[in-house]
Scaffold this active site. Structure first.
Site, mmCIF file in Angstrom:
data_model
loop_
_atom_site.group_PDB
_atom_site.id
_atom_site.type_symbol
_atom_site.label_atom_id
_atom_site.label_comp_id
_atom_site.label_asym_id
_atom_site.label_seq_id
_atom_site.Cartn_x
_atom_site.Cartn_y
_atom_site.Cartn_z
ATOM 1 N N TYR A 37 -29.211 -18.255 31.487
ATOM 2 C CA TYR A 37 -30.634 -18.067 31.175
ATOM 3 C C TYR A 37 -31.161 -19.206 30.307
ATOM 4 O O TYR A 37 -32.275 -19.687 30.509
ATOM 5 C CB TYR A 37 -30.871 -16.713 30.492
ATOM 6 N N ARG A 62 -27.797 0.434 33.652
ATOM 7 C CA ARG A 62 -29.266 0.522 33.762
ATOM 8 C C ARG A 62 -29.758 1.949 33.975
ATOM 9 O O ARG A 62 -30.769 2.172 34.656
ATOM 10 C CB ARG A 62 -29.793 -0.374 34.886
HETATM 11 O O1 CP3 Z 1 -29.534 1.443 30.726
HETATM 12 C C1 CP3 Z 1 -28.997 0.387 30.434
HETATM 13 O O2 CP3 Z 1 -28.122 -0.104 31.177
HETATM 14 C C2 CP3 Z 1 -29.300 -0.254 29.099
HETATM 15 C C3 CP3 Z 1 -30.313 -1.210 29.115
HETATM 16 C C4 CP3 Z 1 -30.093 -2.649 29.580
HETATM 17 C C5 CP3 Z 1 -31.216 -3.481 29.801
HETATM 18 N N1 CP3 Z 1 -30.781 -4.748 30.046
HETATM 19 C C6 CP3 Z 1 -32.619 -3.049 29.730
HETATM 20 C C7 CP3 Z 1 -33.616 -3.764 30.547
HETATM 21 C C8 CP3 Z 1 -28.966 -3.435 29.762
HETATM 22 C C9 CP3 Z 1 -27.518 -3.037 29.678
HETATM 23 C C10 CP3 Z 1 -29.404 -4.758 30.052
HETATM 24 C C11 CP3 Z 1 -28.497 -5.905 30.226
HETATM 25 C C12 CP3 Z 1 -28.979 -7.073 30.965
HETATM 26 N N2 CP3 Z 1 -30.170 -7.715 30.857
HETATM 27 C C13 CP3 Z 1 -28.181 -7.804 31.869
HETATM 28 C C14 CP3 Z 1 -26.761 -7.464 32.217
HETATM 29 C C15 CP3 Z 1 -26.674 -6.316 33.141
HETATM 30 C C16 CP3 Z 1 -27.055 -6.631 34.541
HETATM 31 O O3 CP3 Z 1 -27.967 -5.986 35.060
HETATM 32 O O4 CP3 Z 1 -26.372 -7.470 35.146
HETATM 33 C C17 CP3 Z 1 -28.954 -8.876 32.350
HETATM 34 C C18 CP3 Z 1 -28.502 -9.902 33.358
HETATM 35 C C19 CP3 Z 1 -30.203 -8.815 31.694
HETATM 36 C C20 CP3 Z 1 -31.341 -9.766 31.841
HETATM 37 C C21 CP3 Z 1 -32.530 -9.033 32.376
HETATM 38 N N3 CP3 Z 1 -33.352 -8.253 31.578
HETATM 39 C C22 CP3 Z 1 -32.978 -8.925 33.707
HETATM 40 C C23 CP3 Z 1 -32.359 -9.640 34.909
HETATM 41 C C24 CP3 Z 1 -34.078 -8.048 33.707
HETATM 42 C C25 CP3 Z 1 -34.842 -7.505 34.896
HETATM 43 C C26 CP3 Z 1 -36.130 -8.183 35.181
HETATM 44 C C27 CP3 Z 1 -37.052 -7.271 35.976
HETATM 45 O O5 CP3 Z 1 -38.084 -6.882 35.423
HETATM 46 O O6 CP3 Z 1 -36.723 -6.942 37.120
HETATM 47 C C28 CP3 Z 1 -34.301 -7.664 32.375
HETATM 48 C C29 CP3 Z 1 -35.334 -6.739 31.879
HETATM 49 C C30 CP3 Z 1 -34.835 -5.378 31.496
HETATM 50 N N4 CP3 Z 1 -33.745 -5.108 30.707
HETATM 51 C C31 CP3 Z 1 -35.447 -4.156 31.844
HETATM 52 C C32 CP3 Z 1 -34.702 -3.138 31.233
HETATM 53 C C33 CP3 Z 1 -34.965 -1.660 31.260
HETATM 54 C C34 CP3 Z 1 -36.708 -4.023 32.675
HETATM 55 C C35 CP3 Z 1 -37.874 -4.307 31.796
HETATM 56 C C36 CP3 Z 1 -38.944 -3.276 31.931
HETATM 57 O O7 CP3 Z 1 -38.659 -2.062 31.892
HETATM 58 O O8 CP3 Z 1 -40.103 -3.696 32.031
#
Ligand code: CP3
Length: 338
Positions: free
Chosen positions: A150, A26
């Protein structure tokens, strides 16, 4: 660029190195003001489908911190949406699925992933490869269990209760669902490998919800089908949270590098998965403490990591949004000078 200069690939192969390579799960995201600015008026999944934005967001932490790897800006639900599943990512909540998957009829609705439907990812990788030199590019996907969670829950959940109820109560539906998800995930990773990523990471973030016996029975065959099905000789990283008891089983799924959360010291993890390189495992919350604490903990992680055949420095899970980006930059400098 000759891959002998890419530290991450050498660590994955277990080579002795002058210092550990470092990147952060992230790293591309809300801890960076330049990311928040770029994403101000554009939805998460829409930004993932725009190669120009994917390229820019992926590069932001590379420019700012000098990390040794870039991770493609995307999300684990991107291939599911591309396969026709109606879902969105809601800010502050995470993935939300319009119609949760609960029955065999629901599972039979899930289509295969047409590689052309994720052509935007291949295009983003092409743009990135033109920009990156010594920085490795990591592609990724979600593993069948985490994706299934999910889809079955309909969104994020604490106990994965509906998911486990399906797993225990209707194992035929469960295995059919995970086989379909493994196929989508394998296709999605293959698109990234064919487009030229240097390594891939399979995120099974929520696998730690399971006992080792259940992991072996309900999950391992499907994750093995993903990792074993990828054509191409690139390092594979396999990561989950809360997986101390699962590390040996996860290491049998076929990855070269095992990701470790903050709960298991790397020297202990090295004993549990002999012969594997490790990635991790600084607690992301440590980054919210004063620098002296960050430095002390990072040095401990580095020292414990020397017990593994190779160590890629990372956090035990993703960067928290409230993290000061300057601390991340300072941490990269520390790892590079140690
Ligand atoms: O920098 C990186 O690591 C690359 C980007 C990345 C994202 N999601 C972008 C993202 C990666 C590798 C993921 C994988 C992902 N997504 C996982 C596996 C990694 C982990 O953290 O365990 C999971 C479980 C998800 C599902 C998911 N997507 C969640 C739980 C969330 C967070 C919800 C929140 O808003 O708190 C997301 C959204 C997400 N994915 C964001 C980003 C940058 C935030 C969205 C935003 O910026 O508005």
């Amino acid at each position: 660029m000759d891959d002998t200069t890419k530290l991450l690939l050498r660590a994955a192969r277990g080579e002795a190195l002058p210092h550990a390579p470092v990147w952060f799960m992230r790293q591309a995201g809300r801890s960076l003001p330049e990311y928040r600015e770029l994403r101000a008026d554009i939805g998460m999944l829409e930004s993932c489908r725009r190669p120009d934005l994917v390229c820019e967001i992926t590069l932001q932490p590379v420019r700012r911190h000098g990390v040794d790897a870039a991770i493609l800006f995307s999300d684990i639900v991107v291939p599911l949406q591309a396969a026709g599943i109606d879902l969105d990512i809601v800010a502050g909540t995470g993935p939300v699925v319009a119609t949760p998957v609960r029955t065999m009829a629901d599972v039979e609705e899930i289509r295969e992933l047409d590689p052309a439907a994720v052509g935007f990812v291949a295009e983003a990788i092409r743009l990135l490869l033109a920009e990156l030199d010594r920085t490795a590019l990591i592609g990724f996907a979600g593993a069948p269990f985490t994706l299934a969670s999910y889809l079955v829950e309909g969104g994020p959940s604490r106990h994965h209760a509906k998911t486990k109820a399906l797993m225990y109560g209707a194992p035929d539906v469960w295995h059919t669902l995970c086989a379909a998800l493994a196929d989508i995930t394998r296709t999605f990773l293959q698109v990234q490998v064919d487009a030229g990523v240097d390594a891939i990471q399979l995120f099974d973030s929520w696998a730690g919800a399971l006992s080792e016996a259940d992991y072996r029975r309900y999950v391992l065959p499907h994750s093995r089908a993903v990792l074993g099905g990828i054509v191409g000789k690139i390092p594979k990283i396999h990561f989950g949270v809360g997986t101390a008891e699962l590390l040996p089983a996860m290491s049998e799924a076929g990855a070269d590098v095992v990701g470790v959360d903050w709960r298991t010291p790397l020297d202990v993890a090295a004993g549990r998965v002999p012969g594997k390189a490790l990635q991790g495992n600084l607690d992301p919350c440590v980054l919210l403490a004063p620098w002296e604490v960050v430095e002390q903990e990072a040095r401990r992680v580095l020292a414990e990591g020397t017990k593994a055949p190779g160590h890629i420095f990372n956090l035990g899970h993703g960067v928290l949004p409230e993290t000061d980006p300057d601390i991340l930059t300072r941490l990269v400098d520390l790892i590079h000078s140690t």
